[in-house]
Write an enzyme that holds these catalytic residues in place. Structure first.
Site, PDB file in Angstrom:
ATOM      1  N   ASP A 200       0.807  -1.224   0.000  1.00 43.38           N
ATOM      2  CA  ASP A 200       0.000   0.000   0.000  1.00 43.38           C
ATOM      3  C   ASP A 200       0.842   1.277   0.000  1.00 43.38           C
ATOM      4  OD1 ASP A 200      -2.188  -1.728   0.184  1.00 43.38           O
ATOM      5  OD2 ASP A 200      -2.059  -1.752   2.365  1.00 43.38           O
TER       6      ASP A 200
ATOM      7  N   HIS B  78      -4.791  -1.642  -5.609  1.00 43.57           N
ATOM      8  CA  HIS B  78      -4.003  -0.517  -6.117  1.00 43.57           C
ATOM      9  C   HIS B  78      -4.951   0.619  -6.487  1.00 43.57           C
ATOM     10  CE1 HIS B  78      -0.399  -3.303  -7.232  1.00 43.57           C
ATOM     11  NE2 HIS B  78      -0.756  -3.380  -5.970  1.00 43.57           N
TER      12      HIS B  78
END
Ligand code: GDP
Ligand code: IMO
Ligand code: MG
Length: 432
Positions: free
Chosen positions: A20, A48
C-alpha cells in the site's frame, strides 16, 4: 511536471515496505509513457488505487495502466487469477466507460484461484486463531501452494478448455474434500457446480488469453517500452520478507520468474515507499505507533485497506528496513509517497538503527522472531506545518520536508526520483 525521462527505460515498480505504498498511483502516472504494463505476481490480495480528477479506481487484478488505451495491460504467468473477481473488475470498468478490448492480455500459464482456495485460506486462518497471519482471505496462499504441488493446480489454459477443466476438477475436488473434512469438518464440495460457474468465466476471458512471455519479449525487441507492476511488497516476499507474516509470492524478487523476462532487460527499478510505515495483518513492525501518533497518521493518510477495509497499523519510517528492501529489489530510484500526511507534526521520528540487547544493528534481521525483539533507534527531525498538497516543485517544499527527503536519500543511498503529496496525478513532484 514531466515523467518522460522516467519512462524512457523498461521499468519495474515495486513496493519497498509492507504494501500500500502507492504503487497504483505511480504505475498509472508512468504508464502514459509506456506501451505495455505487466502485473507479474500476487492476485486479488492487492488493492491498487488510482485517482484521476474526481474519479477513484481500486484495481485488484487489472494492471493500474488500464486507463491508458494506448498501453497494453498484461497479467503474466506469475499472477494468480480469481476469474470471478477479474470479470467483476472488467465489468465495473466497462460500466464506467473504460474500454477493455484487445488491450488486456492474460497468460495461459497463470494459475487460477478457485472457490475452495478462498475457503481454505479462511478456514486455516480461523483454525490458527491468535496465531493467524492476517491474510486477505482471497485464497492466495492455497492457490500458490497448489501451483507448487502441481497435481492440484488449475491454470488459465485449463480454465478455458471444457475437457481439461472437468478432468482437473474431478481429480482435485475429492482431494480438497479429504482435507476439508479431516481438518475443518466441512461438508463435501461437488465438482459439477464449480465447473458450471467457472467454465463460462473461462469462456469470457478466453479472447484475452495469449502467450504473454512471447508478447513481452516481442514488444521489447520491437523497441516498445514495458512497465512492470509489482503487487504486495518486498517485506512481504515469501523468501525475503518477515516470514511467516508474508504473502505467498516472491513479491520483492520474483519479476523474472513471474514474466519470463531475464534480469538484464530491466533498466530501471523504482522503489515505492511511504514517508512513514504501515502494515496490515500480523507480524513484527518495529516502528509501529500503537498510540495517538499512529492514529493521527491513520486518519491523515486514510490508512484503511483497499482490499479488506481493515485499519492499517501505522508508524514511523524505518530506514533499516528500507535499506534492506532497496538492496533486495535493486532499486535505482525511490518514489516517496504520502509526504503530505506528515504535515502538522511538531517533530518526526525516523528509525536509523535497531537496538538488540546491548548491540546496535543496522542490518535487517533475517528472522522475524529476531525482528520482533529489536528496539528502534530514532533520529528526531523537525516537522512542518504547511499543507503540501498544492506544492508542485521540490524547491517549494518547506526546508524541514526537504531535509526529511535528503535524510532518506543519504541513508538509503538511492536517489529520490519522485515525491507524492496527494493521490491525484498532478500532486507529484518529479526530481530529475
Ligand atoms: P498500492 O497498493 O501500493 O497501490 O497502494 P494503495 O492504493 O493500497 O494505498 C495507497 C493510498 O494512498 C491510496 O488510497 C492512494 O490514493 C493514496 N495516495 C497515494 N499517494 C498519495 C499521496 O501522496 N498522498 C496522499 N494523501 N494519498 C496518497
Ligand atoms: P498491495 O499490492 C498490504 C498482506 C496481508 C497479510 C499477508 C498475507 O495493495 O500493496 P495474503 O492474502 O497475501 O496471503 O496475506 O500479506 N498483504 C498485503 N498488505 N498490501 C498488499 O498488497 C498486500 N498483499 C498482501 O494483509 O498480512
Ligand atoms: Mg494496496
Amino acid at each position: 511536471m514531466s515523467v518522460d525521462k522516467l519512462s524512457s527505460k523498461h521499468t519495474s515498480v515495486v513496493g519497498l515496505q509492507w504494501g500500500d505504498e502507492g504503487k497504483g498511483k505511480i504505475v498509472d502516472l508512468l504508464s502514459e509513457g509506456f506501451d505495455m504494463a505487466v502485473r507479474w505476481n500476487g492476485g486479488s490480495n492487492a488493492g491498487h488505487s488510482v485517482q484521476v480528477g474526481a474519479n477513484k479506481y481500486a484495481f485488484h487484478l487489472i494492471p493500474s495502466a488500464i486507463l491508458r488505451p494506448h498501453c497494453t495491460s498484461v497479467l503474466a504467468n506469475g499472477v494468480v487469477i480469481d476469474p470471478v473477481q477479474l470479470i467483476s473488475e472488467i465489468d465495473g470498468l466497462v460500466e464506467r466507460g473504460v474500454a477493455i478490448g484487445g488491450n488486456l492480455k492474460i497468460s495461459p500459464q497463470a494459475h487460477v484461484v478457485m472457490p475452495y482456495h478462498a475457503m481454505q485460506d479462511q478456514l486455516a486462518e480461523n483454525k490458527l486463531g491468535e496465531k493467524k497471519i492476517g491474510t486477505t482471505a482471497r485464497g492466495i496462499g492455497p492457490c500458490y501452494a497448489d501451483k507448487a504441488s502441481r497435481h492440484l493446480a488449475v491454470r488459465v489454459a485449463d480454465l478455458i478448455d471444457a475437457t481439461r477443466l472437468r478432468e482437473r476438477l474431478e481429480h482435485i475436488v475429492p482431494e480438497k474434500n479429504a482435507i476439508f473434512s479431516a481438518l475443518f469438518s466441512c461438508a463435501p464440495l461437488q465438482w459439477e457446480p464449480i465447473f458450471k460457474q467457472y467454465y463460462p468465466c473461462g469462456q469470457r476471458l478466453k479472447p484475452h488469453v495469449c502467450n504473454t512471455t512471447a508478447l513481452v519479449h516481442k514488444a521489447m525487441a520491437a523497441g516498445r517500452r514495458v512497465l512492470f507492476e509489482g503487487a504486495n511488497a518486498a517485506l512481504l516476499d515469501l523468501d525475503h520478507g518477515t516470514f511467516p507474516f508474508v504473502t505467498s509470492s516472491n513479491c520483492g524478487t520474483g519479476l523474472c520468474a513471474g514474466t519470463g523476462v531475464p534480469p538484464q532487460m530491466i533498466e530501471q527499478v523504482l522503489g515505492v515507499v511511504k514517508a512513514y510505515s504501515s502494515r496490515v495483518g500480523g507480524g513484527p513492525f518495529p516502528t509501529e505507533q500503537d498510540n495517538a501518533i499512529g492514529e493521527k497518521i491513520r486518519q491523515r493518510g486514510r490508512e484503511f485497506g483497499t482490499t479488506t477495509g481493515r485499519p492499517r497499523r501505522c508508524g514511523w519510517l524505518d530506514l533499516v528496513a528500507l535499506r534492506y528492501s532497496a538492496s533486495l529489489t535493486g532499486a535505482t530510484g525511490l518514489c516517496v509517497m504520502l509526504l503530505d500526511v506528515l504535515s502538522t507534526f511538531d517533530e518526526l521520528q525516523v528509525c536509523t538503527g535497531y537496538q538488540m540487547g546491548i548491540a546496535t544493528i543496522t542490518d535487517f534481521p533475517a528472522d522475524a522472531q529476531e525482528l520482533a525483539r529489536v528496539k528502534p533507534i530514532y533520529k528526531t527531525l523537525p516537522g512542518w506545518a504547511d499543507d503540501l498538497r498544492t506544492v508542485r516543485h521540490a524547491k517549494a517544499l518547506p526546508a524541514a520536508a526537504r531535509a526529511y527527503i535528503e535524510l532518506i536519500e543519504e541513508q538509503v543511498g538511492v536517489p529520490v526520483k519522485m515525491i507524492s503529496v496527494g493521490p491525484g496525478r498532478d500532486e507529484t513532484l518529479i526530481l530529475q
